[in-house]
Scaffold this active site. Structure first.
Site, PDB file in Angstrom:
ATOM      1  N   HIS A   1       0.839  -1.213   0.000  1.00 16.79           N
ATOM      2  CA  HIS A   1       0.000   0.000   0.000  1.00 16.79           C
ATOM      3  C   HIS A   1       0.868   1.254   0.000  1.00 16.79           C
ATOM      4  CE1 HIS A   1      -2.760  -2.906   2.192  1.00 16.79           C
ATOM      5  NE2 HIS A   1      -3.553  -2.468   1.225  1.00 16.79           N
TER       6      HIS A   1
ATOM      7  N   GLN B   1     -17.992  -6.816  -0.939  1.00 10.17           N
ATOM      8  CA  GLN B   1     -17.107  -7.671  -1.730  1.00 10.17           C
ATOM      9  C   GLN B   1     -16.746  -8.982  -1.034  1.00 10.17           C
ATOM     10  OE1 GLN B   1     -14.119  -4.375  -1.852  1.00 10.17           O
ATOM     11  NE2 GLN B   1     -12.602  -6.004  -1.741  1.00 10.17           N
TER      12      GLN B   1
HETATM   13  O1  PAF Z   1      -7.930  -3.811  -3.166  1.00 11.37           O
HETATM   14  C1  PAF Z   1      -8.611  -3.492  -2.163  1.00 11.37           C
HETATM   15  O2  PAF Z   1      -8.104  -3.277  -1.069  1.00 11.37           O
HETATM   16  C2  PAF Z   1     -10.112  -3.357  -2.309  1.00 11.37           C
HETATM   17  O3  PAF Z   1     -10.629  -4.323  -3.164  1.00 11.37           O
HETATM   18  C3  PAF Z   1     -10.573  -1.945  -2.729  1.00 11.37           C
HETATM   19  C4  PAF Z   1     -10.053  -1.581  -4.109  1.00 11.37           C
HETATM   20  C5  PAF Z   1     -10.076  -0.933  -1.714  1.00 11.37           C
HETATM   21  C6  PAF Z   1     -12.101  -1.885  -2.773  1.00 11.37           C
HETATM   22  O4  PAF Z   1     -12.657  -2.181  -1.540  1.00 11.37           O
END
Ligand code: PAF
Length: 283
Positions: free
Chosen positions: A37, A61
């Site tokens: 990140h 998700q």
């Molecule tokens: O990659 C992630 O951490 C997630 O899928 C995202 C893009 C933040 C969407 O919730």
């Protein structure tokens, strides 16, 4: 660094930024930040005047039975890491802010959401596309940075951005790996010491496959996949979900991977963790 929990407040702050002629770079995350990140944040810092990071574990998700409740969270640590990277704004909403009562919309990128991870996680990418579209509308960034480790997610977001005319540049950040090759992921936390030890087998198999293709033998994808499968299975620790060699944009399997761009992608279960990884060939 400022932290916002509500949509009106962050919109108000970003309106001022835009009024002052500054550009906005956006890094959407689910928190529990790691070097992967941070590398995306650094790309955004280089490319835009102001950097916004969102931290939101998006329930849409995750399917029933997945790790939504167990997903690692540590906002205080994330806050410090963002501060150290020079992030300007964190957007840290709760579920009511993102999915108020009566929320009924789904964004579905047909054709790209079904293969690869979509086979075992059929509603996952609708959840990703829907929350990312919402976040794009809230933040209205000039550019947004996503990791190439989630390469299917990146392909879906690129297509959604194009199809829905979001005026946002989508930037892919290289996968950041541990010294032994394991791709960084918040889910690596689920690995036991023994599982962590065998986990780099995945990257070794990907590199070996890339080499075979680049060496230009007459091998077709099926042969390359067979050798990868044998290497991964020899560790006697993984349950393979898929190994595929696909076109990077359409995600359609490629029969003969030599002399063209392909992505070799895989997903496995290792103990309690579902791990994904991929490698680009011919780029
Ligand atoms: O990659 C992630 O951490 C997630 O899928 C995202 C893009 C933040 C969407 O919730």
């Amino acid at each position: 660094m400022k932290i916002f929990n509500t949509i009106p407040k962050i919109r108000e702050a970003l309106r001022e930024i835009r009024r002052d002629g500054m550009t906005i770079g956006f890094v959407p995350t689910m928190g529990f930040l790691h070097e992967g990140h941070l590398s995306l944040i650094r790309i955004a810092k280089r490319r835009a005047d102001v950097v916004v990071v969102s931290i939101y574990v998006n329930p849409m998700q995750f399917s029933a039975g997945e790790d939504l409740a167990a997903y690692p969270r540590d906002f205080r640590r994330d806050e410090t890491l963002c501060e150290n990277e020079g992030v300007n704004f964190i957007f840290y909403p709760n579920d009511e802010e993102i999915y108020p009562d009566g929320f009924a919309t789904r964004i579905s990128v047909e054709g790209l959401k079904e293969p690869l991870c979509g086979r075992s996680r059929p509603s996952h990418f609708d959840g990703v596309a829907t929350v990312v579209a919402k976040l794009f509308n809230i933040v209205e960034p000039d550019l947004a940075v996503f990791g190439k480790k989630d390469f299917q997610q990146l392909a879906i977001i690129r297509r959604m951005t194009r199809d829905l005319d979001f005026p946002i540049e989508i930037v892919g950040g290289e996968t950041v790996r541990e010294r032994d090759g394991l791709a960084m992921s918040s889910r690596n936390k689920y690995l036991s010491p023994a599982e962590r030890e065998v986990a780099p087998t995945l990257y070794r198999a990907l590199r070996m496959a890339k080499q075979r293709i680049e060496d230009g033998g007459a091998e077709d994808s099926e042969a390359v996949k067979r050798v990868m499968r044998a290497q991964i299975e020899s560790a006697d620790a993984f349950e393979i979900d898929y190994i595929e060699i696909v076109d990077p944009e359409t995600l359609i399997p490629v029969a003969n991977p030599s002399s063209r761009k392909v992505v070799i992608a895989l997903a496995v279960r290792l103990g309690a963790a579902r791990l994904i990884d991929n490698i680009e060939v011919g780029f």
